[in-house]
Scaffold this active site. Structure first.
Site, short mmCIF file in Angstrom:
data_model
loop_
_atom_site.label_atom_id
_atom_site.label_comp_id
_atom_site.label_asym_id
_atom_site.label_seq_id
_atom_site.Cartn_x
_atom_site.Cartn_y
_atom_site.Cartn_z
N ASP A 35 3.15 -17.45 15.70
CA ASP A 35 2.23 -17.73 16.81
C ASP A 35 1.93 -19.22 16.91
O ASP A 35 1.91 -19.93 15.90
CB ASP A 35 0.92 -16.93 16.58
N GLY A 36 1.69 -19.68 18.13
CA GLY A 36 1.25 -21.06 18.34
C GLY A 36 2.29 -21.97 18.97
O GLY A 36 2.07 -23.18 19.06
N ASN A 37 3.40 -21.41 19.42
CA ASN A 37 4.44 -22.26 20.03
C ASN A 37 3.94 -22.96 21.29
O ASN A 37 4.23 -24.15 21.50
CB ASN A 37 5.66 -21.40 20.42
N LEU A 58 19.68 -10.74 2.11
CA LEU A 58 18.44 -10.63 2.90
C LEU A 58 18.64 -9.74 4.13
O LEU A 58 19.61 -9.88 4.86
CB LEU A 58 18.01 -12.03 3.36
N HIS A 84 8.98 -22.97 21.75
CA HIS A 84 9.81 -21.85 21.28
C HIS A 84 11.11 -22.38 20.66
O HIS A 84 11.56 -21.88 19.64
CB HIS A 84 10.14 -20.90 22.44
N TRP A 133 6.16 -9.11 28.10
CA TRP A 133 6.85 -8.97 29.40
C TRP A 133 5.94 -9.40 30.54
O TRP A 133 6.40 -9.64 31.65
CB TRP A 133 7.33 -7.53 29.62
N GLU A 168 3.93 -6.52 25.29
CA GLU A 168 2.95 -7.19 26.15
C GLU A 168 3.50 -8.51 26.69
O GLU A 168 3.11 -8.98 27.77
CB GLU A 168 1.64 -7.45 25.38
N ARG A 211 0.38 -14.62 9.57
CA ARG A 211 0.24 -14.98 10.98
C ARG A 211 -0.14 -16.45 11.07
O ARG A 211 -1.10 -16.88 10.41
CB ARG A 211 -0.83 -14.13 11.68
N ARG A 214 -5.65 -11.55 13.86
CA ARG A 214 -5.59 -10.16 14.35
C ARG A 214 -4.16 -9.65 14.25
O ARG A 214 -3.23 -10.43 14.05
CB ARG A 214 -6.12 -10.07 15.79
C1 FPP Z 1 4.21 -16.97 20.02
O1 FPP Z 1 3.73 -18.21 20.44
C2 FPP Z 1 5.67 -16.98 19.97
C3 FPP Z 1 6.49 -16.21 20.71
C4 FPP Z 1 5.99 -15.23 21.70
C5 FPP Z 1 7.95 -16.32 20.60
C6 FPP Z 1 8.52 -16.51 19.23
C7 FPP Z 1 9.94 -16.84 19.41
C8 FPP Z 1 10.62 -17.79 18.76
C9 FPP Z 1 10.08 -18.62 17.67
C10 FPP Z 1 11.98 -18.03 19.24
C11 FPP Z 1 13.09 -17.74 18.37
C12 FPP Z 1 13.05 -16.51 17.58
C13 FPP Z 1 14.13 -16.04 16.92
C14 FPP Z 1 13.95 -14.84 16.06
C15 FPP Z 1 15.45 -16.66 17.01
P1 FPP Z 1 2.92 -18.29 21.80
O2 FPP Z 1 3.88 -18.57 22.89
O3 FPP Z 1 2.10 -17.05 21.99
O4 FPP Z 1 1.99 -19.52 21.53
P2 FPP Z 1 0.49 -19.77 22.01
O5 FPP Z 1 -0.33 -18.68 21.40
O6 FPP Z 1 0.18 -21.11 21.46
O7 FPP Z 1 0.51 -19.73 23.52
#
Ligand code: FPP
Length: 238
Positions: A18-20, A129, A35, A67, A65, A185, A191
């Site tokens: 989380d947090g991208n 793995l 991402h 989507w 969710e 997380r 959560r």
């Molecule tokens: C949550 O951050 C992250 C995601 C919904 C996507 C995770 C996907 C990757 C890291 C891409 C690659 C994965 C693989 C397995 C190759 P967020 O977008 O909800 O961040 P925010 O909470 O800061 O908005």
């Protein structure tokens, strides 16, 4: 503090990445940039798991969710998945990684399903793995699809629909995979967000403020150290 060699590795670590989006925003970039950099963190965690003999690493990459996100972000994430699977395949083969995707495949674009099937079959015989990507997955979806199939089978067999924990688990999409010992997380959220609701019944939780694109081996190690301090009683007394 335990020495490295004394650290006990969990059998199954699962991560809610989380947090991208927040990370990208902090850099003045679009969410997809976060991402993309997040893939570096995935790579680092796989390496850590391989180096330390962790048997199962599962990653929550896209929820049912999700989507509901803007189409451009969904498309970008899906093509990132395909690109990453193709790019990482030689690494999986070299590192003996068995790749698997779990989730609602009927919702996924055809090229994503094709990429998944190719990567899964190319790594099917690997014994190191187990890397599991949870894609278009949610905990309630999993329990519901299991309940439907369970009931169908019971009706077909003309049996009374009996609720038995072990029997029911066979219908979960994660059947055969041990329940997670440790759930990490990132990004400070604390959560479960409809993730592995059944499977996390006795999982130890570790929350870190580190945003996913910044998460590296050293952060993984901190989570493992925290796990090593936990006393797991499974509702019993010592
Ligand atoms: C949550 O951050 C992250 C995601 C919904 C996507 C995770 C996907 C990757 C890291 C891409 C690659 C994965 C693989 C397995 C190759 P967020 O977008 O909800 O961040 P925010 O909470 O800061 O908005």
């Amino acid at each position: 503090m335990k020495e490295d060699k004394e650290l006990q590795m969990p059998t199954h670590v699962t991560i809610i990445m989380d947090g991208n989006g927040r990370w990208a925003k902090k850099q003045g970039k679009v969410r997809l940039f976060g991402h993309n950099v997040g893939v570096e963190s995935v790579r680092a965690c796989c390496e850590y798991a391989v180096e330390h003999g962790i048997k199962y690493l599962s990653l929550f990459a896209f929820s049912e969710e999700n989507w509901g996100r803007p189409q451009a972000e969904i498309d970008g994430l899906m093509s990132l998945m395909v690109k990453s699977m193709v790019a990482e395949l030689p690494v999986f083969l070299k590192q003996n990684v068995k790749f698997r995707v779990i989730g609602n495949r009927t919702a996924l674009p055809a090229d994503v399903v094709e990429g998944i099937e190719k990567t899964e079959s190319a790594t099917a015989c690997n014994t190191g793995l187990n890397l599991i990507v949870m894609l278009s997955y949610s905990g309630k979806w999993d329990i519901l699809q299991a309940a439907k199939r369970y009931a169908e089978d019971m009706l077909d067999a003309g049996k009374r629909v009996d609720v038995d924990e072990r029997g029911f688990e066979k219908y979960l999409s994660t059947y055969g995979i041990p329940d997670p010992d440790l759930m990490i997380r990132t990004s400070g959220e604390q959560r479960l967000s409809n993730y592995m609701l059944w499977q996390c019944a006795y999982t130890e939780f570790y929350f870190t403020p580190v945003l996913w694109p910044d998460f590296r081996k050293v952060d993984f190690e901190l989570a493992i150290r925290s796990f090593n301090e936990r006393e797991r009683r499974y509702g019993k007394v010592e």
